[in-house]
Design a protein around this motif. Structure first.
Motif, mmCIF file in Angstrom:
data_model
loop_
_atom_site.group_PDB
_atom_site.id
_atom_site.type_symbol
_atom_site.label_atom_id
_atom_site.label_comp_id
_atom_site.label_asym_id
_atom_site.label_seq_id
_atom_site.Cartn_x
_atom_site.Cartn_y
_atom_site.Cartn_z
ATOM 1 N N GLU A 1 0.833 -1.211 0.000
ATOM 2 C CA GLU A 1 0.000 0.000 0.000
ATOM 3 C C GLU A 1 0.868 1.263 0.000
ATOM 4 O O GLU A 1 0.575 2.213 -0.725
ATOM 5 C CB GLU A 1 -0.931 -0.004 1.214
ATOM 6 C CG GLU A 1 -1.879 1.171 1.239
ATOM 7 C CD GLU A 1 -2.828 1.125 2.442
ATOM 8 O OE1 GLU A 1 -3.293 2.197 2.842
ATOM 9 O OE2 GLU A 1 -3.072 0.024 2.960
ATOM 10 N N LYS B 1 2.311 1.659 -3.501
ATOM 11 C CA LYS B 1 1.282 2.112 -4.441
ATOM 12 C C LYS B 1 0.939 3.587 -4.203
ATOM 13 O O LYS B 1 0.797 4.363 -5.148
ATOM 14 C CB LYS B 1 0.031 1.245 -4.305
ATOM 15 C CG LYS B 1 -1.013 1.529 -5.351
ATOM 16 C CD LYS B 1 -2.164 0.561 -5.248
ATOM 17 C CE LYS B 1 -3.165 0.864 -6.344
ATOM 18 N NZ LYS B 1 -4.151 -0.184 -6.490
ATOM 19 N N ASN B 2 0.811 3.988 -2.938
ATOM 20 C CA ASN B 2 0.527 5.388 -2.611
ATOM 21 C C ASN B 2 1.646 6.310 -3.104
ATOM 22 O O ASN B 2 1.383 7.399 -3.605
ATOM 23 C CB ASN B 2 0.329 5.574 -1.106
ATOM 24 C CG ASN B 2 -0.996 5.043 -0.622
ATOM 25 O OD1 ASN B 2 -1.922 4.816 -1.406
ATOM 26 N ND2 ASN B 2 -1.087 4.801 0.675
ATOM 27 N N GLU C 1 3.633 5.830 -5.675
ATOM 28 C CA GLU C 1 3.520 5.958 -7.131
ATOM 29 C C GLU C 1 2.356 6.869 -7.523
ATOM 30 O O GLU C 1 2.508 7.721 -8.395
ATOM 31 C CB GLU C 1 3.338 4.576 -7.770
ATOM 32 C CG GLU C 1 4.589 3.727 -7.739
ATOM 33 C CD GLU C 1 4.391 2.377 -8.391
ATOM 34 O OE1 GLU C 1 5.203 2.043 -9.274
ATOM 35 O OE2 GLU C 1 3.433 1.663 -8.032
ATOM 36 N N ASN C 2 1.225 6.702 -6.852
ATOM 37 C CA ASN C 2 0.044 7.511 -7.175
ATOM 38 C C ASN C 2 0.249 8.981 -6.821
ATOM 39 O O ASN C 2 -0.092 9.870 -7.602
ATOM 40 C CB ASN C 2 -1.198 6.968 -6.476
ATOM 41 C CG ASN C 2 -1.640 5.633 -7.042
ATOM 42 O OD1 ASN C 2 -1.317 5.283 -8.175
ATOM 43 N ND2 ASN C 2 -2.366 4.869 -6.242
ATOM 44 N N GLN C 3 0.794 9.247 -5.636
ATOM 45 C CA GLN C 3 0.972 10.623 -5.179
ATOM 46 C C GLN C 3 2.055 11.354 -5.967
ATOM 47 O O GLN C 3 1.944 12.538 -6.242
ATOM 48 C CB GLN C 3 1.313 10.655 -3.689
ATOM 49 C CG GLN C 3 0.153 10.257 -2.809
ATOM 50 C CD GLN C 3 0.576 10.115 -1.353
ATOM 51 O OE1 GLN C 3 1.740 10.287 -0.996
ATOM 52 N NE2 GLN C 3 -0.388 9.789 -0.497
ATOM 53 N N ARG C 4 3.117 10.651 -6.313
ATOM 54 C CA ARG C 4 4.245 11.289 -6.994
ATOM 55 C C ARG C 4 4.121 11.228 -8.511
ATOM 56 O O ARG C 4 4.839 11.932 -9.216
ATOM 57 C CB ARG C 4 5.573 10.647 -6.577
ATOM 58 C CG ARG C 4 5.845 10.674 -5.087
ATOM 59 C CD ARG C 4 5.816 12.040 -4.487
ATOM 60 N NE ARG C 4 6.892 12.859 -4.986
ATOM 61 C CZ ARG C 4 7.042 14.144 -4.748
ATOM 62 N NH1 ARG C 4 6.186 14.771 -3.992
ATOM 63 N NH2 ARG C 4 8.044 14.817 -5.263
ATOM 64 N N GLY C 5 3.265 10.355 -9.006
ATOM 65 C CA GLY C 5 3.143 10.196 -10.448
ATOM 66 C C GLY C 5 4.380 9.575 -11.067
ATOM 67 O O GLY C 5 4.702 9.827 -12.231
ATOM 68 N N ILE D 1 6.813 6.005 -11.703
ATOM 69 C CA ILE D 1 6.769 4.554 -11.818
ATOM 70 C C ILE D 1 7.965 3.988 -11.058
ATOM 71 O O ILE D 1 9.097 4.434 -11.250
ATOM 72 C CB ILE D 1 6.855 4.118 -13.291
ATOM 73 C CG1 ILE D 1 5.719 4.728 -14.108
ATOM 74 C CG2 ILE D 1 6.872 2.601 -13.411
ATOM 75 C CD1 ILE D 1 5.906 4.572 -15.608
ATOM 76 N N LYS E 1 10.850 -2.310 -6.364
ATOM 77 C CA LYS E 1 9.741 -2.580 -5.439
ATOM 78 C C LYS E 1 10.065 -3.776 -4.559
ATOM 79 O O LYS E 1 9.743 -3.781 -3.363
ATOM 80 C CB LYS E 1 8.440 -2.842 -6.202
ATOM 81 C CG LYS E 1 7.828 -1.628 -6.833
ATOM 82 C CD LYS E 1 6.542 -2.021 -7.555
ATOM 83 C CE LYS E 1 6.011 -0.927 -8.423
ATOM 84 N NZ LYS E 1 4.785 -1.302 -9.141
ATOM 85 N N SER F 1 8.643 3.801 -18.514
ATOM 86 C CA SER F 1 7.384 3.916 -19.254
ATOM 87 C C SER F 1 7.569 3.565 -20.728
ATOM 88 O O SER F 1 6.620 3.158 -21.393
ATOM 89 C CB SER F 1 6.783 5.313 -19.099
ATOM 90 O OG SER F 1 7.605 6.277 -19.711
#
Length: 184
Positions: free
Chosen positions: A49, A52-53, A55-59, A61, A67, A128
């Motif tokens: 978690e 994942k947070n 990656e989502n918060q910072r944008g 990968i 990981k 990416s």
């Protein structure tokens, strides 16, 4: 066939085993024949978690092999001399946020480690684009556009870094018999 991320686990397990067998202090041989007694400190793991947070918060990968490292140790200090300390730190997720907050001008790159005046950098744009060699290095005060490709991913770098006992192996090719004594 080696599975991506499995080298990280084996490398950390082997290093921890060596440390445990020697009272959490190991002797390493460094460049030019120097011997040091060193210790390593591993942070508690990051949860799925938290990763994942991040990656989502910072944008950004995070590569799978990195990981896997974070799931084992959310940052660490490696090869700290027991008498003098050291300058090898692989950052935790919180440190990555804190230390990379001012680097908006070169989006997609972020420092993940500090090693004797160098930074190890992940270029998430390469990720990416499905490029396997996404790891770079740069001087600590250099900008991201000055970063030099290491031509490897995190787990290959990490494995070689542990094998070389914390030596900046990526700079070895710079030194030759003709220039070593002038540059060192």
């Amino acid at each position: 066939m080696v599975e991506e991320g499995s080298i990280v686990k084996r490398t950390i397990d082997s290093l921890k085993k060596r440390l445990e067998e020697n009272g959490n202090i190991i002797q390493i041989q460094g460049e030019e024949g120097y011997l040091s007694r060193v210790k390593c400190t591993f942070n508690p793991p990051a949860s799925a978690e938290e990763i994942k947070n991040f990656e989502n918060q910072r944008g950004l990968i995070l590569p799978n092999d990195y990981k896997e490292f974070l799931k084992i140790s959310n940052g660490c200090r490696l090869f700290d001399d027991v008498e003098y300390g050291g300058e090898i730190e692989l950052y935790s997720l919180d440190q990555i946020i804190e230390l990379n907050d001012h680097y908006d001008e070169f989006e997609g790159c972020y420092d993940i480690a500090y090693i004797y005046q160098d930074n190890i950098v992940i270029n998430s744009k390469h990720l990416s684009e499905k490029k396997k060699n996404y790891l770079f290095w740069k001087g600590h005060i250099d900008q991201f556009e000055e970063a030099i490709p290491l031509e490897m991913n995190f787990e290959l770098w990490f494995d070689r870094f542990i094998i070389s006992s914390g030596t900046k192996f990526w700079s070895w090719s710079i030194y030759t018999a003709e220039n070593y004594y002038k540059l060192s």
